[in-house]
Write a protein that holds these residues in place. Sequence first.
Motif, mmCIF file in Angstrom:
data_model
loop_
_atom_site.group_PDB
_atom_site.id
_atom_site.type_symbol
_atom_site.label_atom_id
_atom_site.label_comp_id
_atom_site.label_asym_id
_atom_site.label_seq_id
_atom_site.Cartn_x
_atom_site.Cartn_y
_atom_site.Cartn_z
ATOM 1 N N LEU A 199 2.772 1.671 1.802
ATOM 2 C CA LEU A 199 3.287 2.359 2.986
ATOM 3 C C LEU A 199 2.817 3.809 3.057
ATOM 4 O O LEU A 199 2.332 4.253 4.086
ATOM 5 C CB LEU A 199 4.819 2.312 2.999
ATOM 6 C CG LEU A 199 5.457 0.915 3.061
ATOM 7 C CD1 LEU A 199 6.963 1.014 2.900
ATOM 8 C CD2 LEU A 199 5.100 0.205 4.357
ATOM 9 N N SER A 200 2.983 4.534 1.973
ATOM 10 C CA SER A 200 2.719 5.976 2.014
ATOM 11 C C SER A 200 2.640 6.497 0.587
ATOM 12 O O SER A 200 2.828 5.731 -0.363
ATOM 13 C CB SER A 200 3.863 6.678 2.745
ATOM 14 O OG SER A 200 5.057 6.533 1.992
ATOM 15 N N ASP B 7 -0.793 2.434 -4.034
ATOM 16 C CA ASP B 7 -0.541 3.786 -3.537
ATOM 17 C C ASP B 7 -1.828 4.428 -3.032
ATOM 18 O O ASP B 7 -2.845 3.757 -2.901
ATOM 19 C CB ASP B 7 0.148 4.618 -4.625
ATOM 20 C CG ASP B 7 1.344 5.355 -4.050
ATOM 21 O OD1 ASP B 7 1.129 6.162 -3.127
ATOM 22 O OD2 ASP B 7 2.485 5.111 -4.504
ATOM 23 N N SER C 31 5.009 5.262 -2.316
ATOM 24 C CA SER C 31 5.710 4.028 -1.942
ATOM 25 C C SER C 31 5.495 2.906 -2.953
ATOM 26 O O SER C 31 6.266 1.955 -3.007
ATOM 27 C CB SER C 31 5.272 3.554 -0.550
ATOM 28 O OG SER C 31 3.984 2.974 -0.595
ATOM 29 N N GLY D 3 8.710 3.011 -5.018
ATOM 30 C CA GLY D 3 9.918 2.765 -4.213
ATOM 31 C C GLY D 3 10.028 1.323 -3.766
ATOM 32 O O GLY D 3 11.102 0.725 -3.803
ATOM 33 N N THR D 4 8.904 0.746 -3.366
ATOM 34 C CA THR D 4 8.956 -0.607 -2.809
ATOM 35 C C THR D 4 9.158 -1.692 -3.868
ATOM 36 O O THR D 4 9.524 -2.811 -3.534
ATOM 37 C CB THR D 4 7.657 -0.923 -2.026
ATOM 38 O OG1 THR D 4 6.539 -0.734 -2.898
ATOM 39 C CG2 THR D 4 7.502 -0.035 -0.811
ATOM 40 N N THR E 143 2.190 -3.672 -5.803
ATOM 41 C CA THR E 143 2.386 -2.573 -4.849
ATOM 42 C C THR E 143 1.413 -1.453 -5.213
ATOM 43 O O THR E 143 1.198 -1.189 -6.393
ATOM 44 C CB THR E 143 3.836 -2.047 -4.863
ATOM 45 O OG1 THR E 143 4.102 -1.471 -6.139
ATOM 46 C CG2 THR E 143 4.828 -3.160 -4.577
ATOM 47 N N ALA F 213 11.435 7.940 -6.852
ATOM 48 C CA ALA F 213 11.394 6.476 -6.795
ATOM 49 C C ALA F 213 11.523 5.877 -8.191
ATOM 50 O O ALA F 213 12.186 4.856 -8.382
ATOM 51 C CB ALA F 213 10.104 6.012 -6.132
#
Lengths: 203, 629
Positions: free
Chosen positions: B421-422, B402, B425, B428-429, B400, B457
């Motif tokens: 995503l943002s 960023d 994220s 968080g993801t 993941t 997160a």
Amino acid sequence: METTNIVITGVGGQGIILVSHILADAAKASDLSVYVGEVHGMAQRGGVVHTYVRIGDIYSSLVPEGEADIVLSLEMGEAYRARNYLNSESWVITNQRRIIPLSVVKGEADYPEAEEIEKALDGLGERTLSVDATKLARESGSEIAENVVMLGIMVATGALPIEEETIKEAIVDRVKEEWKEVNLKAFAAGLQKGQDLIAELEL
Amino acid sequence: MDLINGVVGKEYLLLGNEAVVRGALEAGMDIATQYPGTPSSEIGDTLWKIKEDCDFYYEYSTNEKVSLEVAAAAASAGARSLAAMKHVGLNVASDSFMSTAYTGVRGAMVIVVADDPSMHSSQNEQDTRIYSRLADMPMLEPATPNEAKEMTKEAFELSEELGMPVILRLTTRISHTRGPVSFGEIKVPEGKKEFISNPTKFVPTPGNAYHLHRELKERIAQAKKLSNSSELNRVESAKGRVGIISSSVAAAYAREVKEEFEQEVSLLTLAFSYPLPDDLIKDFVSDLDKVLIVEELEPVMEKEIRSLLYGTGIEVEVFGKLSAHLPELYEYTPKLVREALAEVLGVELEDSALSTAESEVEIPPRPPVMCAGCPHRHSYYAVVKAAHACTKGEPDPVYTGDIGCYTLGAAPPFMAIDYLLSMGSSIGTTGGFAEATEQKVISFIGDSTFFHGGLPALVNVIHNQHDITLVILDNSTTAMTGHQPHPGAVKDGEGASLREVSIEDTVRGMGVEFLEVVDPQNIEETEEIFKEAIEFEGVSVVISRAPCILVENRFKMERGEEIVKCKIKEEDCVECDVCVQKYACPAFYRGPDGLAIDQALCNGCGACQQVCPLIDLFGEGAIEEEGGA
């Protein structure tokens, strides 16, 4: 008054934004209205950078496709990539330097030879000036001044509504004291080369 | 510096973003805040540069929500405040943003939001004008740098008059256009204020909010009266029966191209664009047969104008996006506007552009790459190798990622971002992948982004005991947006007013059991630590810390230190290609005798020596100071 549309292109790090600033300062000093479209952010990381300089009765900085009076490129391939801005009257002024992207070094893509690009550029119109500006800059004291050599060639076309002296003053105002001489030499070298080429090609 | 010392009444060339700053100074702004984000960054950067010579307070806040909250509170105390952000930054700030419309302000507050049509530097091209409708917040939209300055001033006045924040909406083509700006007087801020407690106004409990929403509707009704009579909304009448309604930079294009046609075309430029001036629009179109709506992105005005005219008996044909004369995607160009207008006027255009359909030569694309010597490259190189070793025979790990320069890790050869995503994220993801799959989950976040959106997160990951590895890529700056400081990176000389917040203390304090700090310049050691981290069951955090090479080399040059470049023994090169295929530093090129290192591009990090035994540092070729213009 007539609008002069200029596209300045090349690869991030070649001093493209600074050429635009010199040109804009000189236009301003000549009491002309000028707008510059700049590129900031991620695009600068080794990518294609192009800026727009528009002089005249305009309100925005974007040069429309097909409406560039001058495309000035600090890298040969980028001159050809910017061909969507050209019309049959446009000047194309390119440095002969080729900057090879990593994808080509890795063998994933091909980069055309200088002669092939030159031929393709010639096919686009009459007013094409191709110069080894990097070499002229080196002879003037530093390769980094290739952008100012290019500025000299652009002045030689006579397509700018700005006096040569005003551009020189703008160069002096924009560069550090210790680099003024090199840059003025580079500008003069570009101007001379441009005039010679134009005479030779009977443009 | 011209921006603060320029002569009143004279014109100077300013970037749109700088013009906003000049406007704020002329409005007597007290407080400004920003989290950097392209295309808005130069607003904060300019404020940061001049703050010692001026009387306002400026801070880089940890994220847009905090930035907006600082500005909102100051304005509620009676100050004049400004918060600047990019369009997606408003998503981060949106929770408090919505409330500020209800509470209003006592002083004045301007929220500057820069949209990015065509996504030059963004993950989407959302249209901030829809936020003005969602929150019921007035909006001004300049089209040129000079208007950006003037309307910043106007926005402060309007905010004070209405008692609520006002949005100043920019787009990339305004923020990053340099144009002539005429200077007015700078107003010195009045000094400290006293906050007067007023819970029914500033504490939107359900009971208070019930009344505040009604007050908001009253304020917006008042704003509509102002927009109907505002001089910012300009009518340029012409004899013809065709007109254009436009806003933002598209209005500048419309002004330019309408002059090229024989038929005279009227133009209504809506700079005070929300609330939409309904009477003015009805009046404008009542003399027309046809009107073309020229607005970038969503058909916001077009839909409102169509519904405004419905049932009025005004017989004007409306053209725009909904009639397929203009697109809903990407930024407009003068050419696009000209073509749409020609179609509405029924004029055939001659295309002056060269026909270049048949391309003589193919110029390969030149995507942005991590700089030569970028420490992120070493981190990705080491992680990918470590992950490969740790997941043999298993499915690939999920990476993941960023937002920052290190987003470029998504590109070959690393391809170490599978999901983004943002801002924030990446962390968080991880929980979703850790619980939904049996794959290893490896997350990358930058230092500034960690403080911006990573903290809650990370608490979630620790609290819920997800089995993940987090790599914090710490280059001690906010590199991509122009090297701004952040809470974990305070530069020399800033210590007096700013305190550094340690990333490792923060992570340790949250209760992470596996925490290591590595220097990615040492690729082998970094790889070993990453292996341990990936094998660790539970939350493992590795802080990979080395300064951004551009900042580091700038310091070196200032100190007069030599930057020692790398060189390959080309004659011994067997072209195994690891340096370009796996490590992918852009300083490498193929010379006549094998691979070589471009001395102008090499930043002298020296890490490639661990990738190829034929590479050495050599001392003669210090980087020349940038001499050319």
